[in-house]
Design an enzyme around this catalytic site. Structure first.
Site, PDB file in Angstrom:
ATOM      1  N   PHE A 138      19.974  36.431  75.734  1.00 24.50           N
ATOM      2  CA  PHE A 138      21.184  37.680  75.906  1.00 24.50           C
ATOM      3  C   PHE A 138      22.258  36.849  76.583  1.00 24.50           C
ATOM      4  CE2 PHE A 138      22.842  40.117  79.622  1.00 24.50           C
ATOM      5  CZ  PHE A 138      22.882  41.262  78.737  1.00 24.50           C
ATOM      6  N   ASP A 141      23.973  28.800  78.592  1.00 25.64           N
ATOM      7  CA  ASP A 141      24.688  30.171  79.355  1.00 25.64           C
ATOM      8  C   ASP A 141      23.763  30.110  81.083  1.00 25.64           C
ATOM      9  OD1 ASP A 141      24.795  32.693  80.637  1.00 25.64           O
ATOM     10  OD2 ASP A 141      24.836  33.703  78.745  1.00 25.64           O
ATOM     11  N   LYS A 146      27.817  36.060  87.470  1.00 28.26           N
ATOM     12  CA  LYS A 146      27.406  36.781  88.917  1.00 28.26           C
ATOM     13  C   LYS A 146      27.533  35.882  90.118  1.00 28.26           C
ATOM     14  CE  LYS A 146      24.109  39.101  85.625  1.00 28.26           C
ATOM     15  NZ  LYS A 146      23.929  38.673  83.932  1.00 28.26           N
TER      16      LYS A 146
HETATM   17  C1  LIG Z   1      24.672  39.500  82.740  1.00 28.56           C
HETATM   18  C2  LIG Z   1      24.483  38.176  82.247  1.00 28.56           C
HETATM   19  C3  LIG Z   1      25.246  37.714  81.232  1.00 28.56           C
HETATM   20  C4  LIG Z   1      26.393  39.197  80.958  1.00 28.56           C
HETATM   21  O1  LIG Z   1      27.146  38.846  81.890  1.00 28.56           O
HETATM   22  P1  LIG Z   1      28.007  40.488  82.505  1.00 28.56           P
HETATM   23  O2  LIG Z   1      28.375  39.502  83.527  1.00 28.56           O
HETATM   24  O3  LIG Z   1      27.088  41.710  82.414  1.00 28.56           O
HETATM   25  O4  LIG Z   1      28.667  40.668  81.643  1.00 28.56           O
HETATM   26  C5  LIG Z   1      25.755  36.770  80.226  1.00 28.56           C
HETATM   27  N1  LIG Z   1      24.408  35.439  79.744  1.00 28.56           N
HETATM   28  C6  LIG Z   1      23.327  35.544  80.697  1.00 28.56           C
HETATM   29  C7  LIG Z   1      22.385  35.179  80.606  1.00 28.56           C
HETATM   30  C8  LIG Z   1      23.900  37.063  81.665  1.00 28.56           C
HETATM   31  O5  LIG Z   1      22.074  36.995  82.776  1.00 28.56           O
END
Ligand SMILES: *Cc1c(COP(=O)(O)O)cnc(C)c1O
Length: 400
Positions: free
Chosen positions: A140, A225, A254
């Site tokens: 994700f 990520d 985040k």
């Molecule tokens: C939440 C998340 C994203 C996307 O972030 P947004 O601020 O919702 O665009 C990408 N990678 C990971 C691992 C995430 O948890």
């Protein structure tokens, strides 16, 4: 208005792209949130790890208010007095040479993908438009069309084609598959050190290190990520530290703002970041002074309150306690720091009904995919509050 009124309003006027629990939150402080009926809940999801510092942290609220009264947005057409300080503080904290702030996590991932491609053409010498990027199954990384182009989840992709070419998807946790997938045109390997959305999946021991070694030997950028796993969530500042790996590029978001404001960032070496030249990338709100001031304070809170250490210590305790629960429903309990997944057997009938009962008891968590309950409280939680939560988890897992 009561809960049902708010739910009806959302359903009538909002898009139906989420399936939330019907708890309507009106206020929050620290680890607690309060619904419109005044009922209190312990937040065991932390807005997918955006509120690691706790809701409405007084210092972060103050930083927001102070900066909002000075200047909120300049655009990047002019300089502001917060951007450079945020980049410097981020680099000093994480050991990277350069930082590029954006807004959402998705945008920061897109930025990293752009950087990798451009690095491939300018530094590695890949022929024009031939760059390939490798990603993992069950990843994700966000919701844009390019990012879902390499998702393996039909739900995220259906109806959104045609997709962006140039991506190869390999099984997560399989270093041999990575070695086999690399071609002379591969510029980067993008991975989550722990896959949050796919159910707090931790790769096999040694995988991150092997992946880093393969990438270095083959001249491929390793891009982590860390949007969900980073900034203390997994008991380290960045989850890659579990295997002493320093990716060439790390993406955070985040909790970078403590949930106060959308702020994300790409961290990289000068060699990678310097591929961007004026006009080649940008964002109206990216790096705005309000975002930067909030992020600077959120980072200071993380350090001053020892939240990384708290996550490591309480996370280990929490997992140890969870594992004493004897429940026929549980297939596996796993976690790093306060980033914990409880995977249920399919016969348990899905994780959602457990989350609904936990919510009735004042504990807010969310199923991820069908069979996993994710536990990720704000990192400011204390052991007594964790024990209170454990009591409810124990009763629900053994009585349902
Ligand atoms: C939440 C998340 C994203 C996307 O972030 P947004 O601020 O919702 O665009 C990408 N990678 C990971 C691992 C995430 O948890």
């Amino acid at each position: 208005m009561n809960t049902q009124d708010y739910v009806a309003l959302d359903e009538r006027y909002g898009a139906h792209n989420y399936h939330p629990l019907d708890v309507v939150i009106a206020r929050a402080q620290g680890i607690w949130v309060y619904d419109v009926e005044g009922k209190r809940y312990l937040d065991f999801l932390s807005a997918y790890s955006a509120v690691n510092q706790g809701h409405c942290h007084p210092r972060i609220v103050q930083a927001l208010k102070d900066q909002a009264g000075k200047v909120a947005l300049t655009s990047r057409a002019f300089r502001n007095d917060q951007l450079g300080l945020l980049c410097k503080e981020l680099c000093e904290l994480t050991g990277y040479e350069k930082a590029l702030p954006m807004n959402s996590g998705t945008e920061a991932i897109e930025t990293a993908l752009k950087a990798a491609r451009k690095w491939g053409y300018m530094v590695k010498g890949v022929p024009a438009d031939q760059a390939e990027i490798i990603a993992c199954t069950d990843n994700f990384h966000g919701r844009s069309i390019t990012v879902v182009s390499f998702s393996s989840e039909p739900l995220y992709r259906d109806g959104y084609g045609p997709f962006t070419p140039g991506f190869t998807v390999i099984p997560y946790g399989d270093a041999d598959a990575l070695a086999a997938a690399i071609t002379p045109n591969t510029v980067a390997f993008l991975l989550e050190p722990i896959q949050g959305e796919s159910g707090v999946r931790i790769p096999p021991a040694g995988y991150l290190r092997q992946a880093a070694d393969i990438c270095r030997e083959r001249g491929v950028l390793l891009m982590a990520d860390e949007i969900q796993s980073g900034l203390g969530r997994a008991g380290k500042l960045l989850a890659c530290e579990w295997e002493d790996v320093r990716p060439d590029v790390a993406v955070i978001g985040k909790a970078l703002s403590g949930g106060m404001y959308p702020v994300s960032a790409v961290l990289a070496s000068a060699e990678v970041m310097d591929v961007f030249d004026p006009g080649s990338h940008g964002s109206t709100f990216g790096g705005n002074p309000l975002a930067c001031a909030v992020a600077r304070e959120a980072l200071r809170v993380l350090v001053d309150e020892n939240l990384v250490e708290n996550s490591a210590r309480l996370g280990a305790y929490f997992l140890e306690q969870l594992r004493t629960i004897q429940s026929p429903h549980v297939k596996e309990m796993r976690g790093r720091g306060l980033f914990v997944g409880v995977e249920l057997w399919p016969a348990a009938g899905g994780a959602r009904r457990f989350c609904e009962v936990l919510a009735q008891r004042g504990l807010l968590c969310k199923e991820t995919h069908q069979h996993v309950i994710r536990f990720a409280p704000p990192l400011v939680i204390t052991q007594p509050d964790l024990d209170w939560a454990l009591g409810h988890v124990r009763e629900v897992l053994t009585s349902l």
